[in-house]
Every structure is written in C-alpha cells, then in structure tokens.
Design a protein around this motif. Structure first.
Motif, short mmCIF file in Angstrom:
data_model
loop_
_atom_site.label_atom_id
_atom_site.label_comp_id
_atom_site.label_asym_id
_atom_site.label_seq_id
_atom_site.Cartn_x
_atom_site.Cartn_y
_atom_site.Cartn_z
N LEU A 75 -2.27 6.75 -4.22
CA LEU A 75 -2.28 6.84 -5.68
C LEU A 75 -0.85 7.03 -6.18
CD1 LEU A 75 -5.33 9.24 -6.10
CD2 LEU A 75 -5.33 6.79 -6.40
N GLY A 76 0.13 6.85 -5.28
CA GLY A 76 1.50 7.17 -5.67
C GLY A 76 2.47 6.00 -5.60
N GLN A 77 1.97 4.78 -5.83
CA GLN A 77 2.88 3.62 -5.75
C GLN A 77 3.97 3.65 -6.82
OE1 GLN A 77 1.91 2.86 -2.59
NE2 GLN A 77 2.63 0.84 -3.12
N THR A 78 3.74 4.42 -7.89
CA THR A 78 4.74 4.49 -8.96
C THR A 78 6.04 5.11 -8.47
OG1 THR A 78 3.56 6.46 -9.64
CG2 THR A 78 3.29 4.51 -11.02
N LEU A 79 5.99 5.91 -7.39
CA LEU A 79 7.22 6.48 -6.84
C LEU A 79 8.19 5.35 -6.49
CD1 LEU A 79 9.03 8.67 -5.54
CD2 LEU A 79 7.71 8.40 -3.46
N PHE A 80 7.66 4.31 -5.85
CA PHE A 80 8.53 3.22 -5.41
C PHE A 80 8.91 2.31 -6.57
CE2 PHE A 80 5.81 4.56 -1.86
CZ PHE A 80 6.81 5.18 -1.11
N SER A 231 4.28 -2.05 1.41
CA SER A 231 3.75 -1.84 0.05
C SER A 231 4.81 -1.21 -0.84
CB SER A 231 2.49 -0.97 0.09
OG SER A 231 2.82 0.38 0.21
N ALA A 232 5.65 -0.35 -0.26
CA ALA A 232 6.72 0.30 -1.03
C ALA A 232 7.76 -0.73 -1.46
CB ALA A 232 7.38 1.39 -0.19
N VAL A 233 8.08 -1.68 -0.57
CA VAL A 233 9.06 -2.72 -0.91
C VAL A 233 8.54 -3.57 -2.07
CG1 VAL A 233 10.17 -4.83 -0.08
CG2 VAL A 233 10.15 -2.78 1.36
#
Lengths: 327, 292
Positions: A75-80, A231-233
C-alpha cells in the motif's frame, strides 16, 4: 494478494504462452497500437487525462508484478513515486541536472531503497506487510509536507522543468502522450515477457504456496525482493514523469489516498494481466472527467465499484470481459 | 514540566480515540478474520452525523451520543449483511482488505457529497469548562473520551467474560468451524461483532468531534491510526488495542512537541514499523503466523 487461480503455476502459464503467439492476438495488438497512435487526433480534449492515466498505468503495471504475480500487497507505492517525483524535481530545479539523468538516477535510488526495505519488510506476511507498507505511505505524505525547506511543504514544488530529450522539450500534452506510449509500451512488454518466463512462474508459485515454492528450490525472499525493486522503479519513473508533465509536485500527489487508489486501479482492472491495469487507471482517472456535476460523486462511485468488482468479479473488469468473450 | 504533562494529556486523549477505533477493528478481526479498514471512516461519518443531528434537533451535544450509537450499531449490521457477508463468501481474506478499502473510499465520497469539503466541530458535552491540576489544563471533553474508552472496555470485558453470548463469541473467535459444529450460529455472532464495532465507531466519533475538526478527508488518517493501533497492539487482543491506541496517540503527541506535526507522524510510524519488525505479533498479541 493471493492468486485467483489456484492451479499449479506451470499449467497456469502454459496456455498463456501459447496464446501469445496466435495470429489472432497479433491482429488485436496491431489494432490497439494503431488506435493508440491516432487517439490524440480523435479526442484532443482528453489528452491530459490520457497522459495522467498513462502515468498511473505504468505505476500499476509495476505493482501488478509484486501484487498480481508475487501475491504481496504493497500500500506504499507512493514512497517511490515521491522519490522519483521530488528527487527528479529537486535535482533539475535546484541543481540544474539534465532531466533524463535526474529521472534515471532517481529510479536507481528507488531501486536501492526498495532492495533495502524489501529484505526487511517482505519477511512480514499478508496483513502485516500491508500495514508496514501503509506506514510507509503515511511517512511519505508527512515527509512531503513536513520537510518544508526541501519539498516546498504543503504548497508543493513549483516550476519543475519539462523533460528534455536531446534538444526536444517534451512540453505539450501530445508530446507527453507519445512519450508515455513508448514508456508504457516498453513497461508492458517487459512485464508481459516476465510473466511468461521462468521468473514469472516462480513468482506465481510463491504467491500460490510459499512453502511449496521454497521446497521446489525457489529462493522466495530473493524473488519477492526483486519484484519489489522492479515495482519501485516503475513507480519512480511514473513519479518523475508526473512532475515533469505537470511541472509541479505536491504532498497530495503522493498522499495515502493515492497509495490506496493505485491498489484500487489494479484490483478493479484485473491483476495478472497487462490490459487490467490500463483499464483500472483509465476508469479511476476518468471518473471525475465524466461531468462537472459528477466529479464530486466520483470518489463514492469508485468505492462502490471496487466493492462490487472484488465481490463479484474476482479477476477484475478485464478478467470478466475475457471470460465473457471466451464463452 | 507542566508543558510536557500537557502534551501527554493531549496525546492520551487522541490515543483514546485511536484505541476505540482499534477495539472495533480488533473485535471484528477476532470473529471474522476481516481487517475492517473502513472503521475509521465510520468514526468520521458518525461525528458529522452527530453535528447535523445536534443542529437540526437543537438537542444538547451529549444527547447525540444516545441517538447515533444505536443507529450505527444497526447501520453496521446492515453493512455486514449487504457488503461484508457476500464479499467474504467469495473473496479470500487478503482481498477482503480491498473490499474495506473500497468501503472507506465510499464513506469518504459520501461525506464529500453530503457535508462538502468543510471541517466541522461541535460544542463540548459539558461546556467549555476545563480542570486545572498543578498547572495542567485538562479540557473536559478529554475526560469524556477517556470515559467512553473505559466504559467500552468494561462493557466488552463483561460481555465476553461473564455472559453466555460472550462464551459463544470466544468459541467462534478461537475456531469458527468447531463453533459451527457445536451448533453456534456463526453468521449471527459475526453480525453482533460488526454491530458492536459500529457502536464503538459512533462512540469514538461523537466524543471526539467536540475536541477537534473533522471533514471528509480525515477518514484516511483515522482508518490508518485505528488499523496500526490494532495491529501494533496484537490483533484480536482487547488490552492490545487499548495499549496500541494510547501508545500511538502518546508518540504522536510527544514528537509533535519537539518537531512539527508532520514529522511527529513520521517518527510515530517509524517506531511502530520497527516494533512490528522486532516484535511482529504486536505488543500483546499471540498470533504466531505473522512471518513467512
């Protein structure tokens, strides 16, 4: 997310690989490419929406790898997104780095952060991983508005330059649209190939039964962390492109609500496919555009639609369409 | 020194609200294995509804509690039947989390439609009086919040430990299949659990609204805080939910004294993530299935 198909990964992957080479599918793909190319001429007023939807398609594609294939909820993809967006924004605005270099450097930074976090976080299972990543989303939003001197605080980072490719400024909606067409095309191609590869099957095996996967000699921790890094990239590139397109980034863009809506887009469209994330991004980004009076209804409608889709269409909108067509 | 105590008092009041939300999350989880992320959304819905009821009927703020709490017990039972039960019959527990995300989003959307994007507040239950003990000023509404928490915990303890309904609830929580084989109507127990959680959400909402400002966008912070408090305390543990909520409120309060409010949030989250990694079952949890 656990897999919707509880079949063994090999049987699940094989028909997919076979269909990938069928002429029928090539025709559909060719038509899709042509439509995508002429779309700006058909609906010029919708280009801004399509660009934003494209950016979220990219981010959701990345999450699809982690959540759809490897079965790990983030739920934290916004970090990247924030690392990509704020990082590229600051590097170009304050230190006048070339835009493309800034974007790539921040993608590498995101990958490094994801590798570090992944080795620690991905030991947690199910709800607990969801909780930890939700914590990341909260931290991201708070840092974005709290580090005022660095991020511009609640009012955001203003005056980010447009992306520059050689001597060409990617400024207009149209230029951004075609850029995203290429980037999303490459992103989708990569995910599609990965899905049919050994790695894709290993990820499916981990999602279906981590213990059994480990017994097959699959290094679950390494695969999960790799999926998290990729996914982070994707999210980082999406964040950078967002900042370059709107020439602005604010805490709202990387807020917890956005983090949740990325997951909503994937679940809504349908995980474990390429078209699903695209549909999800188009629906969620497109809802407020349906009409002025509808804009205030769209969060409510999106929530209700998600409940109905998860309950009655376990494979999302695209899964339901595919099932209907095959019948 | 008194300034520090002042901060602790404020943090404990916020923590009391988180604890009430976490209690609802924890109760529903122990009976149904569903993490209801929307619990925080119902808190804000109850709060704004209380404001409107207070204005329409012109009743004293305290009276809204008597109206809203039973209303939400009923509402949550309807939500369980209309949304949760059909979804849980089809979706895996992991996907149920997304259903509750959808529910949270829908509640936020409903708030935006009905109440718009303005913040709301209400008159304190016992007026603007405050008690001063040794230079520390305690707003009377804080006492109502802590009182609501104490009453809820006591009532829950009595229900679960001292009544036959509580016994069937405990049986359902520890093993739903075995409970069903014993003739327990598991569906009914789930309905009761959701209903109680609805009452708790309403209690939290109506007691906190006089002490703060709430609007449609506050559903997410409350949902997150309740979820985190419940998990940090140890899912399914009543004492854990209370401790988790109070610790979270206290951490946020303390850190916001020495840094900005936003950075306080960061440190509080970081502490809880570290806690989760070091002690994955939560402060008082017994769950053994946290890590792979």
């Amino acid at each position: 997310m656990t897999t919707q198909e509880q079949t063994t990964p090999t049987t699940a992957a094989r028909p997919q690989a076979g269909r990938g080479r069928s002429p029928q599918r090539l025709v559909v793909a060719a038509v899709a490419v042509v439509v995508a190319l002429v779309l700006p001429l058909l609906v010029p007023g919708w280009l801004g929406l399509l660009v934003i939807a494209g950016i979220f398609f990219l981010i959701v594609l990345g999450l699809n790898l982690l959540m759809g294939y490897a079965g790990q909820v983030s739920l934290g993809q916004t970090l990247f997104m924030a690392i990509g967006g704020y990082g590229a924004g600051l590097l170009t605005l304050r230190w006048h780095w070339p835009t493309l270099v800034a974007m790539i450097v921040m993608a590498v930074v995101s990958a490094a952060v994801a590798a570090g976090l992944g080795t620690v976080f991905l030991r947690l299972r199910g709800y607990y991983l969801a909780l930890a990543t939700l914590g990341l989303a909260v931290i991201t939003e708070s840092l974005a508005s709290g580090l005022t001197g660095f991020t511009g605080g609640p009012s955001g980072l203003v005056g980010v330059p447009s992306l520059r490719l050689g001597t060409f400024d990617v400024f207009s909606d149209q230029a951004n649209y075609y850029l995203l067409l290429v980037v999303c095309g490459l992103g989708a191609w990569f995910v599609g190939n990965l899905q049919r590869s050994q790695t894709g099957r290993a990820l499916s095996a981990i999602a279906a039964d981590p213990a059994a996967a480990t017994m097959l000699g699959i290094n679950a921790a390494r695969y999960k962390t790799s999926a998290f890094v990729v996914s982070a990239v994707y999210a980082s590139l999406g964040g950078s492109l967002y900042a370059f397109y709107l020439r602005f980034i604010s805490p709202e863009v990387v807020g917890v609500t956005v983090a949740l809506s990325i997951v909503i887009m994937l679940a809504l469209g349908g995980a474990r496919t390429i078209v699903g994330p695209l549909l999800g991004a188009l629906v969620i980004q497109g809802l407020p555009e349906v009409g002025q009076s509808f804009a205030s209804w769209s969060p409510f409608v999106a929530g209700v639609v998600l409940i109905v889709v998860i309950t009655y269409l376990p494979r999302g909108i695209w899964g339901a369409i595919k099932k209907a067509v095959q019948r | 020194m008194s300034g520090l105590i002042q901060v602790i008092v404020g943090g404990l009041a916020d923590g009391g609200v988180y604890a009430l939300i976490a209690l609802g999350v924890s109760l529903v989880y122990s009976i149904s294995r569903i993490i209801n992320l929307a619990q925080g959304g119902f808190v804000v819905l109850a709060a704004l509804l209380a404001v409107s009821i207070q204005q329409w009927l012109g009743v004293p703020p305290l009276v809204t509690v008597v109206i809203v709490v039973p209303l939400f017990a009923l509402l949550m039972a309807v939500v369980e039947r209309l949304v949760m039960a059909p979804a849980a019959a089809r979706a895996t527990p992991d996907r149920m989390l997304l259903v509750t995300v959808g529910l949270l989003q829908a509640i936020g959307g409903l708030l935006l439609l009905v109440w718009g994007n303005l913040p709301y507040t209400m008159q304190p239950f016992s007026g603007d009086t405050a008690i001063t003990i040794g230079g520390v000023r305690i707003v009377s509404q804080y006492l109502w919040i802590i009182g609501a928490l104490v009453v809820t915990v006591a009532a829950l303890w009595f229900l679960v430990q001292r009544t036959s309904l509580g016994l069937t609830m405990r049986a359902t929580a520890s093993n739903p299949e075995a409970a069903a084989l014993q003739g327990i109507n598991v569906g009914r127990i789930r309905l009761i659990a959701f209903s109680l959680a609805g009452a708790m959400a309403a209690l939290a909402g109506t007691t906190v609204i006089p002490a703060t400002f709430l609007q449609f966008s506050t559903v997410t912070p409350y949902a997150v805080a309740g979820f985190i408090a419940a998990v940090a305390g140890g899912l399914g543990s009543t004492a854990g939910a209370v401790v988790g909520g109070l610790v979270l409120g206290l951490l946020q309060g303390l850190f916001s004294r020495y840094t900005s409010g936003d950075l306080a949030q960061v440190i509080a989250m970081a502490v809880l993530i570290v806690l989760l990694l070091v002690r994955p079952t939560g402060l008082l949890g017994k769950t053994s299935e946290v890590r792979r």
